[in-house]
Design an enzyme around this catalytic site. Sequence first.
Site, PDB file in Angstrom:
ATOM      1  CB  CYS A  74      -2.928  -4.102   0.666  1.00 34.66           C
ATOM      2  SG  CYS A  74      -3.165  -2.876   1.968  1.00 34.66           S
ATOM      3  CE  LYS A 133      -2.281  -1.795  11.927  1.00 38.46           C
ATOM      4  NZ  LYS A 133      -1.387  -1.599  10.767  1.00 38.46           N
ATOM      5  CE  LYS A 146      -3.764  -3.777   8.286  1.00 41.25           C
ATOM      6  NZ  LYS A 146      -2.695  -3.612   7.265  1.00 41.25           N
ATOM      7  CB  CYS A 168      -0.977   0.008   1.163  1.00 39.63           C
ATOM      8  SG  CYS A 168      -0.221  -0.079   2.797  1.00 39.63           S
TER       9      CYS A 168
END
Length: 325
Positions: A131, A249, A196, A123
């Site tokens: 990405c 995350k 994520k 990204c």
Amino acid sequence: METINFRRHRRLRKSAFLRDLVREHHLSVDDLIYPLFVVEGNKVRNPVPSMPGIEQLSPDFLLDEIGEAAALGIKAVLLFGVPRHKDPVGSAAYHPHGIVQEAIRAIKAKYPDLLVIADTCLCEYTDHGHCGVVENGDVLNDASLELLVKTAVSQAEAGADIIAPSNMMDGFTAAIRKGLDDAGFAYVPIMSYAVKYASAFYGPFRDAAESAPKFGDRKTYQMDPANRREALREAQSDIEEGADLLIVKPGMPYLDIIADIRQHFPVPVVAYNVSGEYAMVKAAAQNGWLDEKSVVLEMLTGMKRAGADLIITYFAKDVARWLKE
């Protein structure tokens, strides 16, 4: 007063030394991974306005910053590259002399014992900010895997100790594990961004990494924040595909997910204390609304309590100093 029976839990809170003695979870400098942003050039130090205290650094200043971190006892850094050149396929991500590859070589030459973790994504390097490879507005999964493997191998060749793929393409761990093994890097671990979420807490990071998507969003490949069971499926896939460590995350809003991953999988779990969490605390502290040290230590201890073995945090140097006090 009539005698009654009840438990006196306060007995174990009577003094600071007693509280220390029975404390269940401890935050250590050994738990910390320090994320850094490296840019091309020399004598470049670009402050990130949305992340007070964080800067984009050219390799010379990066080495100074790492020296300071190492002196505080920090043993691991996570590198993000911010290249000058961007194109549709993010070619600077896997160029043998790309910004991250050159930074890794410089770090390992000066600090050979420091653990260098390379973020493996496209990204920051694509002109569209997604990405992976984009075709007709869609992010292509399998075509992106080929480029991610090239990126991981080039980072390992430069000397990265750990590869940390953050792209959330299906099969990225399997593809990168095979690519590393085939290239002779069977002992380079993968720290997978297995869980994520498509989080609103990433905004300041996108300023720092200059990686905001130019169209749409990343919800077709990052996870829905409302989903809990899906995290177990993602983590299970990554372990089966060869992940050695699992990242959750963001960290703070997903403590339940950290706890789930810790309960179900016997591998090291890494919490990412992300840019939005950092920025909120910094802003509140600068306005005198919170005590920064107390809040940060409580926040990171909460991640440890939830089950994190390691924490990626922009507060790493501050925490290292506070723990020495």
